[in-house]
Design a protein around this motif. Structure first.
Motif, PDB file in Angstrom:
ATOM      1  N   ARG A   1       1.152   6.482   0.973  1.00 59.84           N
ATOM      2  CA  ARG A   1       0.243   7.557   0.589  1.00 59.84           C
ATOM      3  C   ARG A   1      -1.087   7.498   1.350  1.00 59.84           C
ATOM      4  O   ARG A   1      -2.025   8.222   1.027  1.00 59.84           O
ATOM      5  CB  ARG A   1      -0.009   7.513  -0.924  1.00 59.84           C
ATOM      6  N   HIS A   2      -1.157   6.608   2.338  1.00 60.99           N
ATOM      7  CA  HIS A   2      -2.336   6.468   3.195  1.00 60.99           C
ATOM      8  C   HIS A   2      -3.604   6.163   2.390  1.00 60.99           C
ATOM      9  O   HIS A   2      -4.677   6.714   2.671  1.00 60.99           O
ATOM     10  CB  HIS A   2      -2.538   7.729   4.043  1.00 60.99           C
ATOM     11  N   ILE A   3      -3.475   5.300   1.388  1.00 59.00           N
ATOM     12  CA  ILE A   3      -4.641   4.836   0.642  1.00 59.00           C
ATOM     13  C   ILE A   3      -5.244   3.692   1.437  1.00 59.00           C
ATOM     14  O   ILE A   3      -4.687   2.595   1.500  1.00 59.00           O
ATOM     15  CB  ILE A   3      -4.251   4.380  -0.777  1.00 59.00           C
ATOM     16  N   HIS A   4      -6.379   3.931   2.066  1.00 55.43           N
ATOM     17  CA  HIS A   4      -6.951   2.992   3.030  1.00 55.43           C
ATOM     18  C   HIS A   4      -7.296   1.645   2.391  1.00 55.43           C
ATOM     19  O   HIS A   4      -7.180   0.607   3.029  1.00 55.43           O
ATOM     20  CB  HIS A   4      -8.208   3.593   3.679  1.00 55.43           C
ATOM     21  N   GLY A   5      -7.721   1.678   1.135  1.00 55.92           N
ATOM     22  CA  GLY A   5      -8.143   0.436   0.486  1.00 55.92           C
ATOM     23  C   GLY A   5      -7.107  -0.154  -0.436  1.00 55.92           C
ATOM     24  O   GLY A   5      -7.461  -0.784  -1.442  1.00 55.92           O
ATOM     25  N   ILE A   6      -5.828   0.007  -0.122  1.00 61.27           N
ATOM     26  CA  ILE A   6      -4.777  -0.397  -1.053  1.00 61.27           C
ATOM     27  C   ILE A   6      -4.823  -1.890  -1.352  1.00 61.27           C
ATOM     28  O   ILE A   6      -4.541  -2.320  -2.475  1.00 61.27           O
ATOM     29  CB  ILE A   6      -3.373   0.017  -0.528  1.00 61.27           C
ATOM     30  N   TYR A   7      -5.199  -2.714  -0.369  1.00 57.99           N
ATOM     31  CA  TYR A   7      -5.273  -4.150  -0.639  1.00 57.99           C
ATOM     32  C   TYR A   7      -6.423  -4.459  -1.602  1.00 57.99           C
ATOM     33  O   TYR A   7      -6.302  -5.337  -2.470  1.00 57.99           O
ATOM     34  CB  TYR A   7      -5.441  -4.933   0.667  1.00 57.99           C
TER      35      TYR A   7
END
Length: 252
Positions: free
Chosen positions: A89-95
């Protein structure tokens, strides 16, 4: 620390990640052992103990040790599913969101350690912490392309031995001098990680003696700050790039 992935990460970022999360993991594991007498992240020891109990027919104890191993694996599985969904889903801050999840669950575990009935406290703390250590280890393994593992001391000790052997070959002229910088970088990373885990364990026991289960709350607060810092940075970067931190892939 929780944004760049794989080859985009430099030594300083990996060192910061390793020292911070390995220190936290060391504190939690040592404190839990001091409190309830079980290790939540030592899968080598837990599997060996499981086999011992199976061999002598102590089925109830064997089931508990199996549950610890399963909880660790399940935590790593949940972490992977969360990260994979975020990346699709291109969530940049997933980590960073994954570490935020760990922080929230760790705070709940601290509540359990402080206020749960004694009969339930040991299994909840041990299994809950095993789940969280599996989750955390999967996060740092994925984001660093397996260069950093915050709870896998056996693997880190093995890597130190390997890098020392390579260093000796370089010094004797048996290996390329151009590999020396890379060798020193890896050796430094593993030494710092084990040292952080060790020091965190000492401080964790001392802190648990003083404040008991509030240690889990303090650790959760630290992870909360780290994760929110990563989320804030990811949103700023996404804003500059004209995208959303919660953009979804086409077709979702």
């Amino acid at each position: 620390m929780l944004l760049q992935q794989g080859q985009a990460r430099d030594e300083r970022v990996d060192l910061n990640l390793a020292v911070t999360l390995a220190g936290t993991a060391g504190a939690l594991n040592a404190a839990a052992f001091y409190s309830v007498g079980f290790f939540s992240a030592n899968m080598t020891g837990n599997v060996s103990t499981l086999s011992d109990h199976l061999a002598i027919g102590q089925w109830q104890s064997a089931l508990f040790y199996f549950s610890i191993v399963f909880a660790f694996i399940f935590g790593a599985c949940v972490s992977t599913l969360l990260i994979n969904t975020g990346r699709r889903r291109h969530i940049h801050g997933i980590y960073a969101y994954s570490v935020l999840t760990e922080a929230i669950l760790l705070a709940l575990l601290g509540c359990a350690d402080l206020w749960l009935l004694e009969a339930w406290r040991t299994p909840v703390v041990v299994l809950g912490l095993a789940f969280l250590m599996g989750l955390q280890n999967a996060v740092v393994t994925r984001i660093s392309d397996a260069r950093v593992r915050t709870t896998h001391v056996s693997g880190m000790a093995t890597d130190i031995g390997i890098e020392l052997g390579i260093a000796l070959d370089i010094l004797r002229g048996r290996d390329r001098e151009t590999d020396a910088a890379h060798n020193r970088s890896k050796l430094r990373l593993h030494l710092y990680t084990i040292s952080a885990f060790l020091l965190g364990g000492v401080l964790g026991v001392v802190a648990y003696q003083a404040i008991a289960g509030w240690l889990f709350m303090v650790a959760a607060g630290l992870l909360f700050v780290i994760s929110l810092t990563g989320i804030s940075r990811s949103r700023r970067i996404a804003g500059r790039n004209g995208s959303s931190d919660f953009a979804t892939e086409s077709g979702d």
